[in-house]
Enzyme design. Structure first.
Site, short mmCIF file in Angstrom:
data_model
loop_
_atom_site.label_atom_id
_atom_site.label_comp_id
_atom_site.label_asym_id
_atom_site.label_seq_id
_atom_site.Cartn_x
_atom_site.Cartn_y
_atom_site.Cartn_z
N HIS A 1 -9.19 11.34 1.83
CA HIS A 1 -8.36 10.14 1.73
C HIS A 1 -7.03 10.31 2.47
CE1 HIS A 1 -5.79 7.15 -0.58
NE2 HIS A 1 -6.84 6.42 -0.32
N HIS B 1 0.82 -1.21 0.00
CA HIS B 1 0.00 0.00 0.00
C HIS B 1 0.86 1.26 0.00
CE1 HIS B 1 -3.38 2.54 1.84
NE2 HIS B 1 -3.91 2.03 0.75
N LYS C 1 -4.18 10.51 5.30
CA LYS C 1 -3.90 9.72 6.50
C LYS C 1 -2.90 10.52 7.33
CE LYS C 1 -4.11 6.62 2.77
NZ LYS C 1 -5.45 6.20 2.79
N ASP D 1 -0.10 18.00 19.56
CA ASP D 1 0.42 19.11 20.36
C ASP D 1 1.15 20.18 19.55
OD1 ASP D 1 -0.65 17.84 22.51
OD2 ASP D 1 1.25 17.24 23.43
N LYS E 1 3.21 4.40 -1.22
CA LYS E 1 3.31 5.32 -2.36
C LYS E 1 4.62 6.08 -2.18
CE LYS E 1 -1.32 4.93 -1.50
NZ LYS E 1 -1.87 4.40 -0.25
N ASP F 1 17.11 10.46 -7.70
CA ASP F 1 18.55 10.67 -7.50
C ASP F 1 18.99 10.50 -6.05
OD1 ASP F 1 18.97 11.11 -10.19
OD2 ASP F 1 18.82 13.29 -10.05
#
Length: 488
Positions: free
Chosen positions: A406, A223, A408, A413, A225, A230
């Site tokens: 979508h 899952h 996450k 604090d 991404k 470089d």
């Protein structure tokens, strides 16, 4: 006496079901997951048993593949020592604020993830219409290597634009390695893959789904991404590659507004992110690319105002512990004032529910932003079964109404920001290969906090009275969904 086939089948099935029952009880130490599977196999004859063997058999201890992590981590530690002078200076300045999260930082390192690194420039990219232009610009500027992996990669407008750049760079001698998840990118065009390979791009599917290894592969999804250019610039976050992830009107009619968050990072944490990619690459390509060959010692001196402290946490079926879950729990327990959580899928395990309740009891303000509707109805129903007890405990819960959120993320604090690929559910914590970035910085946290509050302008709060007024049928269905929530 003649015995019918029905009778034989009946007794064989119940014998087999008793065997499965013992397997479930023996396998799961977490009672909620065992209960969920027992409920499934008994409520749905045959189908439930089939689902258990596809999705329920735990294979974490069997190790899906052999990690070369120890050798690579040694190389990274040597590298980190070489750049430690800048890091030491920055960390000394931040020590008073870091004290609160000192245990968290140590936990992440002890879990075998990354050391706390300084001298990082971090940019928060909101939505695909901001991320994709930046990514394409960095890809076009690549000189040596491009490492790119996505759970979902579609060959639509956005995907083709990126593929064109990758093919052009490969033809010019840039080493391009490309991973796509075979489940998340179902239907990916094989003809385009062939063109990419013909142009010199190395392409591999992660855990290619095959009939005789279906259960081992479909349940353990990559899952992540990640894009690394470089060895100097890295992209990590929630945004996959597809037109669905951008709100660009020039691409045609926007089906649903997509609210997401990604990071662009330069600096000393990038090799740790690249190492995650290379371990995945060496598994699916059956190669042994060494992280030492990718390390760059010519990072440009970053401006002092851009020296962010960053750690990377990753986990999956190949890791000994659910490191992302452990780190998120520790961050929640370390909170003193405020926790802001955004997640598209909220199916917390008992430890997370208790951690959030305890945080509220300690006087911490806890706010949760979820979609009004996700893309999975059963997940929505299971998630909603948790809302009432959390609202009663004092957690503020908001439903995003503008489109699909979508992202996450978590902000603690006004100092710690967590952005990554992991949802607040058992699949992300236990089954998927995931990666989260922990940024210890007031400016980034302030930006994330403002984004959260802006999103609340397009959200409605769930109150105790409105939640109590729902129909009993709906409440009952949600409670049934909750019974199987540990295995969704």
């Amino acid at each position: 006496m003649e015995i019918s086939w029905f009778t034989v089948t009946y007794y064989v099935y119940w014998t087999f079901l008793i065997y499965v029952t013992f397997q479930i009880i023996h396998q799961y130490t977490v009672s909620s997951r065992a209960t969920a599977w027992l409920f499934t196999v008994y409520l749905f004859p045959v189908i439930g048993v089939a689902l258990y063997f596809i999705f329920g058999v735990k294979r974490r201890k069997r190790k899906m593949y052999e990690q070369k992590l120890s050798d690579d981590m040694k190389a990274l530690e040597d590298y980190q020592a070489a750049v430690s002078e800048q890091s030491t200076e920055v960390m000394a300045q931040m020590q008073p604020k870091l004290k609160q999260f000192e245990g968290l930082s140590k936990l992440i390192f002890e879990e075998g993830c990354s050391r706390l690194t300084a001298s990082n420039e971090v940019q928060v990219l909101e939505n695909g219409e901001v991320k994709f232009p930046a990514l394409k610009k960095d890809l076009a500027a690549a000189k040596k290597t491009i490492h790119i992996q996505y759970y979902t990669f579609k060959f639509d407008h956005v995907g083709y634009e990126i593929v064109k750049i990758l093919m052009a760079k490969a033809k010019k001698g840039v080493v391009v390695r490309f991973i796509y998840d075979d489940y998340g990118s179902l239907g990916i065009e094989k003809q385009v893959i062939q063109k990419m390979r013909a142009a010199g791009i190395e392409v591999n599917a992660f855990s290619e789904i095959r009939l005789f290894a279906f259960a081992d592969r479909v349940n353990y999804r990559n899952h992540r991404k990640i894009a690394v250019i470089d060895g100097k610039v890295a992209y990590v976050g929630g945004i996959n590659v597809a037109d669905d992830y951008t709100n660009d009107n020039s691409l045609g009619e926007i089906k649903r507004y997509w609210r997401d968050t990604h990071l662009r990072i330069e600096g000393h944490v990038v090799p740790y992110i690249e190492n995650i990619f290379l371990n995945d690459w060496n598994f699916c390509a059956e190669q042994k690319v060494d992280i030492k060959e990718q390390l760059s010692d010519d990072f440009e001196q970053l401006d002092k105002s851009n020296r962010r402290l960053v750690q990377v946490v990753f986990s999956g079926p190949d890791s000994p512990h659910p490191s992302i879950l452990f780190s998120m729990l520790h961050a929640i327990h370390a909170a003193e004032n405020e926790i802001l959580i955004t997640t598209p899928y909220f199916i917390p395990n008992p430890a997370l529910v208790k951690a959030l309740k305890i945080a509220v009891m300690r006087g911490v303000k806890v706010s949760l932003l979820v979609p009004e509707e996700s893309d999975a109805k059963i997940v929505d129903m299971a998630a909603q079964s948790f809302y009432y007890e959390l609202i009663l405990a004092g957690v503020e819960i908001f439903k995003y109404t503008k489109g699909f959120v979508h992202a996450k993320t978590m902000v603690v604090d006004g100092f710690l920001s967590v952005i990554g690929t992991a949802n607040f559910d058992e699949r992300s914590f236990e089954l998927n290969f995931e990666v989260n970035v922990f940024v210890y910085d007031e400016r980034i946290a302030d930006q994330m906090r403002k984004t959260f509050n802006n999103d609340l302008n397009d959200a409605k709060e769930i109150t105790e009275s409105t939640w109590e007024s729902r129909s009993r049928v709906k409440i009952f269905i949600e409670k049934v969904a909750r019974l199987i929530s540990p295995i969704l």
